[in-house]
Scaffold this motif. Structure first.
Motif, PDB file in Angstrom:
ATOM      1  N   GLU A   1     -50.583  -8.734   9.840  1.00  0.00           N
ATOM      2  CA  GLU A   1     -49.284  -9.194  10.356  1.00  0.00           C
ATOM      3  C   GLU A   1     -48.752 -10.424   9.617  1.00  0.00           C
ATOM      4  O   GLU A   1     -47.597 -10.773   9.755  1.00  0.00           O
ATOM      5  CB  GLU A   1     -49.378  -9.476  11.861  1.00  0.00           C
ATOM      6  CG  GLU A   1     -49.323  -8.220  12.719  1.00  0.00           C
ATOM      7  CD  GLU A   1     -47.953  -7.533  12.702  1.00  0.00           C
ATOM      8  OE1 GLU A   1     -46.936  -8.229  12.579  1.00  0.00           O
ATOM      9  OE2 GLU A   1     -47.912  -6.292  12.791  1.00  0.00           O
ATOM     10  N   TYR A   2     -49.592 -11.103   8.874  1.00  0.00           N
ATOM     11  CA  TYR A   2     -49.127 -12.237   8.067  1.00  0.00           C
ATOM     12  C   TYR A   2     -48.733 -11.779   6.655  1.00  0.00           C
ATOM     13  O   TYR A   2     -48.405 -12.599   5.817  1.00  0.00           O
ATOM     14  CB  TYR A   2     -50.230 -13.292   7.947  1.00  0.00           C
ATOM     15  CG  TYR A   2     -50.526 -14.022   9.243  1.00  0.00           C
ATOM     16  CD1 TYR A   2     -49.884 -15.217   9.553  1.00  0.00           C
ATOM     17  CD2 TYR A   2     -51.442 -13.518  10.149  1.00  0.00           C
ATOM     18  CE1 TYR A   2     -50.157 -15.893  10.733  1.00  0.00           C
ATOM     19  CE2 TYR A   2     -51.719 -14.185  11.335  1.00  0.00           C
ATOM     20  CZ  TYR A   2     -51.080 -15.369  11.618  1.00  0.00           C
ATOM     21  OH  TYR A   2     -51.345 -16.043  12.789  1.00  0.00           O
ATOM     22  N   GLY A   3     -48.851 -10.479   6.396  1.00  0.00           N
ATOM     23  CA  GLY A   3     -48.598  -9.980   5.043  1.00  0.00           C
ATOM     24  C   GLY A   3     -49.741 -10.322   4.098  1.00  0.00           C
ATOM     25  O   GLY A   3     -49.567 -10.366   2.882  1.00  0.00           O
ATOM     26  N   LEU A   4     -50.929 -10.542   4.649  1.00  0.00           N
ATOM     27  CA  LEU A   4     -52.092 -10.938   3.838  1.00  0.00           C
ATOM     28  C   LEU A   4     -53.251  -9.974   4.068  1.00  0.00           C
ATOM     29  O   LEU A   4     -53.244  -9.212   5.033  1.00  0.00           O
ATOM     30  CB  LEU A   4     -52.557 -12.339   4.249  1.00  0.00           C
ATOM     31  CG  LEU A   4     -51.551 -13.473   4.092  1.00  0.00           C
ATOM     32  CD1 LEU A   4     -52.059 -14.732   4.767  1.00  0.00           C
ATOM     33  CD2 LEU A   4     -51.257 -13.716   2.611  1.00  0.00           C
TER      34      LEU A   4
ATOM     35  N   ARG B   1     -63.192  -2.520   2.885  1.00  0.00           N
ATOM     36  CA  ARG B   1     -62.018  -1.673   3.079  1.00  0.00           C
ATOM     37  C   ARG B   1     -62.354  -0.453   3.950  1.00  0.00           C
ATOM     38  O   ARG B   1     -63.389   0.179   3.780  1.00  0.00           O
ATOM     39  CB  ARG B   1     -61.465  -1.210   1.724  1.00  0.00           C
ATOM     40  CG  ARG B   1     -60.138  -0.461   1.869  1.00  0.00           C
ATOM     41  CD  ARG B   1     -59.513  -0.207   0.520  1.00  0.00           C
ATOM     42  NE  ARG B   1     -58.550   0.879   0.585  1.00  0.00           N
ATOM     43  CZ  ARG B   1     -57.244   0.706   0.811  1.00  0.00           C
ATOM     44  NH1 ARG B   1     -56.753  -0.491   0.986  1.00  0.00           N
ATOM     45  NH2 ARG B   1     -56.441   1.752   0.853  1.00  0.00           N
ATOM     46  N   ASN B   2     -61.458  -0.163   4.845  1.00  0.00           N
ATOM     47  CA  ASN B   2     -61.591   0.951   5.801  1.00  0.00           C
ATOM     48  C   ASN B   2     -62.620   0.685   6.899  1.00  0.00           C
ATOM     49  O   ASN B   2     -62.939   1.572   7.686  1.00  0.00           O
ATOM     50  CB  ASN B   2     -61.919   2.274   5.086  1.00  0.00           C
ATOM     51  CG  ASN B   2     -60.790   2.675   4.142  1.00  0.00           C
ATOM     52  OD1 ASN B   2     -59.626   2.467   4.471  1.00  0.00           O
ATOM     53  ND2 ASN B   2     -61.129   3.219   2.987  1.00  0.00           N
ATOM     54  N   GLY B   3     -63.117  -0.545   6.921  1.00  0.00           N
ATOM     55  CA  GLY B   3     -64.036  -0.922   7.993  1.00  0.00           C
ATOM     56  C   GLY B   3     -63.331  -1.814   9.007  1.00  0.00           C
ATOM     57  O   GLY B   3     -62.229  -2.321   8.761  1.00  0.00           O
TER      58      GLY B   3
ATOM     59  N   ALA C   1     -51.684  -2.164   9.895  1.00  0.00           N
ATOM     60  CA  ALA C   1     -53.060  -1.625   9.861  1.00  0.00           C
ATOM     61  C   ALA C   1     -54.096  -2.707   9.581  1.00  0.00           C
ATOM     62  O   ALA C   1     -55.224  -2.645  10.084  1.00  0.00           O
ATOM     63  CB  ALA C   1     -53.144  -0.533   8.801  1.00  0.00           C
ATOM     64  N   GLY C   2     -53.704  -3.722   8.812  1.00  0.00           N
ATOM     65  CA  GLY C   2     -54.646  -4.783   8.459  1.00  0.00           C
ATOM     66  C   GLY C   2     -55.073  -5.642   9.639  1.00  0.00           C
ATOM     67  O   GLY C   2     -55.941  -6.503   9.498  1.00  0.00           O
ATOM     68  N   GLU C   3     -54.489  -5.421  10.806  1.00  0.00           N
ATOM     69  CA  GLU C   3     -54.977  -6.100  12.008  1.00  0.00           C
ATOM     70  C   GLU C   3     -56.238  -5.429  12.546  1.00  0.00           C
ATOM     71  O   GLU C   3     -56.933  -5.991  13.388  1.00  0.00           O
ATOM     72  CB  GLU C   3     -53.897  -6.114  13.099  1.00  0.00           C
ATOM     73  CG  GLU C   3     -52.712  -7.006  12.765  1.00  0.00           C
ATOM     74  CD  GLU C   3     -53.097  -8.493  12.729  1.00  0.00           C
ATOM     75  OE1 GLU C   3     -53.667  -8.975  13.710  1.00  0.00           O
ATOM     76  OE2 GLU C   3     -52.830  -9.146  11.713  1.00  0.00           O
ATOM     77  N   PHE C   4     -56.480  -4.199  12.083  1.00  0.00           N
ATOM     78  CA  PHE C   4     -57.651  -3.463  12.597  1.00  0.00           C
ATOM     79  C   PHE C   4     -58.609  -3.029  11.493  1.00  0.00           C
ATOM     80  O   PHE C   4     -59.770  -2.757  11.762  1.00  0.00           O
ATOM     81  CB  PHE C   4     -57.186  -2.233  13.401  1.00  0.00           C
ATOM     82  CG  PHE C   4     -56.197  -2.620  14.467  1.00  0.00           C
ATOM     83  CD1 PHE C   4     -56.610  -3.372  15.555  1.00  0.00           C
ATOM     84  CD2 PHE C   4     -54.861  -2.298  14.349  1.00  0.00           C
ATOM     85  CE1 PHE C   4     -55.699  -3.779  16.526  1.00  0.00           C
ATOM     86  CE2 PHE C   4     -53.944  -2.693  15.310  1.00  0.00           C
ATOM     87  CZ  PHE C   4     -54.365  -3.441  16.403  1.00  0.00           C
ATOM     88  N   LEU C   5     -58.079  -2.902  10.282  1.00  0.00           N
ATOM     89  CA  LEU C   5     -58.906  -2.437   9.171  1.00  0.00           C
ATOM     90  C   LEU C   5     -58.921  -3.500   8.085  1.00  0.00           C
ATOM     91  O   LEU C   5     -57.867  -4.061   7.760  1.00  0.00           O
ATOM     92  CB  LEU C   5     -58.307  -1.170   8.556  1.00  0.00           C
ATOM     93  CG  LEU C   5     -58.281   0.091   9.403  1.00  0.00           C
ATOM     94  CD1 LEU C   5     -57.469   1.167   8.688  1.00  0.00           C
ATOM     95  CD2 LEU C   5     -59.708   0.592   9.676  1.00  0.00           C
TER      96      LEU C   5
ATOM     97  N   ASN D   1     -59.988  -9.367  12.763  1.00  0.00           N
ATOM     98  CA  ASN D   1     -60.242 -10.804  12.796  1.00  0.00           C
ATOM     99  C   ASN D   1     -60.673 -11.161  14.219  1.00  0.00           C
ATOM    100  O   ASN D   1     -59.842 -11.344  15.109  1.00  0.00           O
ATOM    101  CB  ASN D   1     -58.960 -11.548  12.395  1.00  0.00           C
ATOM    102  CG  ASN D   1     -59.186 -13.042  12.294  1.00  0.00           C
ATOM    103  OD1 ASN D   1     -59.960 -13.614  13.047  1.00  0.00           O
ATOM    104  ND2 ASN D   1     -58.505 -13.677  11.364  1.00  0.00           N
ATOM    105  N   ILE D   2     -61.994 -11.222  14.417  1.00  0.00           N
ATOM    106  CA  ILE D   2     -62.523 -11.381  15.778  1.00  0.00           C
ATOM    107  C   ILE D   2     -61.992 -12.667  16.418  1.00  0.00           C
ATOM    108  O   ILE D   2     -61.638 -12.679  17.595  1.00  0.00           O
ATOM    109  CB  ILE D   2     -64.074 -11.407  15.748  1.00  0.00           C
ATOM    110  CG1 ILE D   2     -64.627 -10.093  15.191  1.00  0.00           C
ATOM    111  CG2 ILE D   2     -64.640 -11.652  17.144  1.00  0.00           C
ATOM    112  CD1 ILE D   2     -66.143 -10.094  14.989  1.00  0.00           C
TER     113      ILE D   2
END
Ligand code: HEM
Length: 469
Positions: free
Chosen positions: A204-207, A238-240, A194-198, A389-390
């Protein structure tokens, strides 16, 4: 690790869905002059914002801001600097125009909006309804709220419903990544964290991607979520998600006339089958959506939604779906070095995914009309995508995969559909079991008419912005 629990009630709906059943849409680009007026407007519009935990049948409203918009709402320079550099500096700096290939006649100075010679864009209000009448009603309500608050609509970008096809005539929106934490589950290889979009979730790096973390004392109403990494700070991000918006004009007549001329028989007559085959090779899917990797010889409507395939085992050399085709470049799946076909290859690919949420604009044009030259109308794609991450996602795809003439062993081929390498045209290579074919002098079919980087905040963040000083 178990999938994260996404706070869908705080996330804007566009993250979870493209509102496919709401076929009418319009995008209002707004300018803010007075900060107090903008905050009043934000308070008035927030109750209408569609959240990701609802599946709207009647209407949807989402709202995103450019960095100048956030500044006008009162965010100070220290807070703004915690957003990503691409977002803060915008799409039109000279560095970015080089990365994106927005040069020469595609330069921002020639854009209709978002460029240096047009008014500054501060926000985008995205409106969706089931039909034209519903959209008119929604737009009327929202325009009244804007007028009462003294905000100006700088541009209204209308859209058209081409029944799921983009203007060249191919089905659009078939392939999307699965997102961890959303209800639609997929195989691990193509399920992206999810952190790739939010912002505010592991990527994907666990960060955690960089995000604006505030001193909790700045969050007067205690409304913002706290940093999931445990710093105790209030997480405005967060959530953006970052929303990339580009108005891409498509030269549909030019496209079909080019593929027609490139496939004519020796007697100079058109060959409709060869024409369609070349066009499909350029896209990587047939008009129905069927992927060439699974349907190499002819369109097959039964495979219109097929997306569960990779390239290495069945189509390593691209004899079915050319390596330079649009879909193979924009999502190479398992064909990436260092070890194509491996889990490692998928892992690298998962760091460069986007959620596409675009809409078409302009009237439809059939192939016959296109060939007849009956194509003066403006038409194309309002390309919209979400990512966290643009630089690593949208810009990487555009720069390193689509625009790069040296992509994956090619040496003079940019994406044949969206971005030939030079103003004079590029090459498109079609591997075959015998001698590979090369189509030369592919002209440019897509040009940029406007664009900007936006941030689509979570609902709590909207509340904070509405109250911030
Ligand atoms: C006017 C310009 C464009 C047109 C006409 C276009 C058209 C298409 C079509 C027909 C498909 C295949 C159907 C589908 O999976 O949705 C597709 C897929 C895709 N496009 Fe584009 N596209 C355009 C611009 C872009 C740009 C600028 C990007 C990214 C920078 C992009 C990224 C993608 C991606 C990621 C896919 C999915 C590939 C896959 O997962 O197999 N497209 N596009």
């Amino acid at each position: 690790m178990p999938p994260p629990t996404l706070d869908l009630h705080d996330i804007q709906g566009l993250f979870a869905r493209g509102y496919g059943s709401l076929k009418a849409a319009a995008f209002l680009l707004l300018g803010v002059e007075d900060s107090d007026a903008a905050r009043n407007w934000l308070r008035a519009v927030t109750p209408a914002i569609t959240r990701a935990d609802t599946r709207p049948a009647e209407r949807a409203v989402n709202l995103a801001f450019t960095s100048s918009g956030l500044e006008r709402l009162g965010l100070g320079p220290e807070t703004l600097a915690m957003f990503s550099n691409e977002f803060v500096t915008g799409m039109t700096t000279s560095h970015r125009t080089r990365i994106l290939g927005d040069l020469d006649d595609k330069a921002p100075s020639r854009w209709k909006w978002g460029g240096p010679s047009s008014p500054r864009i501060d926000a985008a209000l995205l409106l969706y309804a089931p039909d034209g009448a519903g959209l008119r009603a929604l737009e009327g309500e929202q325009t009244r709220i804007l007028e009462l608050s003294g905000l100006s609509v700088l541009q209204r970008l209308g859209t058209s419903d081409l029944d799921g096809f983009e203007p060249f005539g191919f089905r659009d929106g078939v392939s999307q990544p699965f997102v961890e934490g959303l209800s639609k589950a997929g195989p691990r290889e193509t399920t992206v964290r999810a952190g790739e979009f939010l912002l505010g979730y592991l990527n994907e790096y666990g960060l955690y991607t960089d995000r604006p973390l505030l001193d909790p004392s700045a969050d007067l109403d205690d409304g913002l979520p706290r940093d999931a990494a445990g710093s105790g700070r209030a997480d405005l991000g967060r959530n953006g998600s970052y929303l990339v918006f580009r108005q891409l004009r498509q030269d549909v007549g030019g496209f079909w006339r080019f593929v027609d001329a490139a496939t004519q028989r020796t007697d100079g007559s058109s060959d409709p089958n060869a024409r369609m085959r070349l066009a499909a090779k350029m896209v990587g899917r047939w008009p129905s959506g069927a992927p060439l990797t699974l349907a190499p010889d002819a369109d097959d409507h039964r495979l219109a939604d097929a997306n569960d395939f990779a390239y290495h085992d069945h189509d390593r050399r691209g004899t079915r779906c050319p390596i330079g085709s649009h879909i193979r470049r924009s999502n190479p799946r398992d064909s990436l070095d260092p070890r194509p076909g491996s889990e490692r290859s998928f892992e690298i690919n998962r760091r460069h995914r986007i959620l596409r949420r675009g809409r078409e604009y302009g009237p439809p044009l059939s192939i016959d009309q296109a060939l007849a030259g009956d194509d003066s109308d403006d038409r194309g794609l309002h390309f919209i995508c979400l990512n966290a991450n643009i630089a690593r996602q949208f810009e990487f795809i555009q720069h390193t995969w689509l625009n790069n003439p040296k992509f994956d062993g090619l040496y003079d081929d940019a994406d044949p559909l969206v971005s030939p390498s030079t103003p004079h045209g590029g090459t498109f290579t079609i591997p075959t079991d015998g001698v590979r074919k090369r189509v030369a002098d592919v002209p440019r079919f897509v040009s940029v008419k406007g664009g900007a980087y936006f941030f689509l905040p979570g609902l709590a963040a909207l509340g904070y912005l509405a109250g911030s000083r």
